[in-house]
Enzyme design. Structure first.
Site, short mmCIF file in Angstrom:
data_model
loop_
_atom_site.label_atom_id
_atom_site.label_comp_id
_atom_site.label_asym_id
_atom_site.label_seq_id
_atom_site.Cartn_x
_atom_site.Cartn_y
_atom_site.Cartn_z
N TYR A 171 0.83 -1.21 0.00
CA TYR A 171 0.00 0.00 0.00
C TYR A 171 0.86 1.25 0.00
O TYR A 171 0.63 2.20 -0.76
CB TYR A 171 -0.91 -0.05 1.22
N LYS A 175 1.00 4.09 -2.90
CA LYS A 175 0.61 5.46 -2.59
C LYS A 175 1.76 6.44 -2.84
O LYS A 175 1.53 7.59 -3.22
CB LYS A 175 0.13 5.55 -1.14
#
Length: 304
Positions: A171, A175
């Site tokens: 993640y 991001k």
């Protein structure tokens, strides 16, 4: 409401719940026509058979606004293209793309599977690129045809992408990629009348509550007073970034939490020492120590 985005056509991905839902409702309340995209996936991206986007559209219509449902997978190339087409077919144009869709498959790097890595990077990073790419192609075509373009892309990064987050390597990497994609796209699309910015929000959603532990406790709603973790706190900035007022703001990442807005300052040239010739390996230790002594201390990784 002020009608800040009256008649602007807006796509919000992952808009069935949480922050995306708050964005869709906020845009509609300010006069926008909204394409509410959501595939009804669970927290881990698995199919649930639910249609939360329909509920959001019903709320908008009941309040006198205009909205339509779209269920395309934003990380599928044809699906992303169809999402852009849906806005054009229903409303005749597209002015704003808000990339928000995502899910989690958290695990420490040493135990993470290839599938867990690929799935998260696919929906977050590719899901941002695919929709951005097809929207940008439409706006470039409009600009080359001599029609005025005043368009906006608002991406969704995360504090995990800016500072890292223990147990969320997939993640965090995705991001971080989104933050850089924002800067890249802003530079490439400015000549077509498109601005590109990103937010790194902190709010209570299925993903943050699902993280459990201290994070979940911090995200809990207060019994009274201002709810700093309400998803609705994030949306005013996003609506403003989608308006014509934000035309001079591009290539920026904003952290937003409760009533606080922060401009994130990313990689930049720091302390430097130039010998004017090739360094010898044995010389490097004192040089690096000196440079680090002058440099700012990095922000700690979440959970470290």
């Amino acid at each position: 409401m002020s009608g800040l985005v009256d008649d602007r056509v807006v796509i919000v991905t992952g808009a069935g719940r949480g922050i995306g839902r708050a964005h869709a409702l906020a845009f509609a309340a300010e006069g926008a026509k909204v394409v509410v995209n959501d595939i009804g996936a669970g927290l881990d991206g698995s199919a649930t058979g639910e249609s939360p986007a329909e509920q959001v559209v019903a709320e908008i219509v009941a309040a006198g606004g205009e909205a339509v449902v779209n269920g395309d997978d934003v990380a599928d190339w044809a699906g992303a293209q169809n999402l852009i087409k849906a806005a054009l077919d229903h409303f005749g144009r597209l002015d704003v793309l808000v990339n928000n869709a995502g899910f989690l498959r958290d695990r420490m790097l040493v135990g993470m599977s290839e599938q867990e890595w690929d799935a998260v990077v696919r929906v977050h990073l590719k899901g941002h690129f695919a929709t951005l790419r097809h929207a940008a192609a439409y706006w470039r075509g409009e600009a080359k045809a001599g029609r005025s373009v005043d368009a906006r892309i608002i991406n969704t990064s995360s504090g995990a992408g800016l500072q890292g987050s223990i147990g969320q390597g997939n993640y965090a990497a995705a991001k971080a990629g989104i933050a850089e994609l924002t800067i890249q796209a802003a530079a490439e699309l400015k000549n077509y009348g498109v601005t590109v910015n990103a937010i790194a929000p902190a709010a209570r959603t299925r993903m943050t509550i699902g993280a459990g532990g201290a994070m979940a406790e911090a995200m809990a709603a207060p019994e009274d007073g201002f709810d700093a973790m309400a998803p609705e706190n994030v949306s005013p900035l996003v609506v403003w970034l989608g308006s014509i007022e934000s035309k001079d703001v591009t290539g920026r990442v904003f952290e937003v939490e409760g009533g606080k807005i922060t401009v994130a300052e990313g990689w930049r040239h720091g302390p430097t020492q130039d010998k004017g010739a090739r360094w010898e390996p044995k010389e490097i230790g004192p040089v690096v120590a000196g440079l680090l002594a002058k440099a700012e201390t990095p922000v700690p990784v979440y959970g470290a």
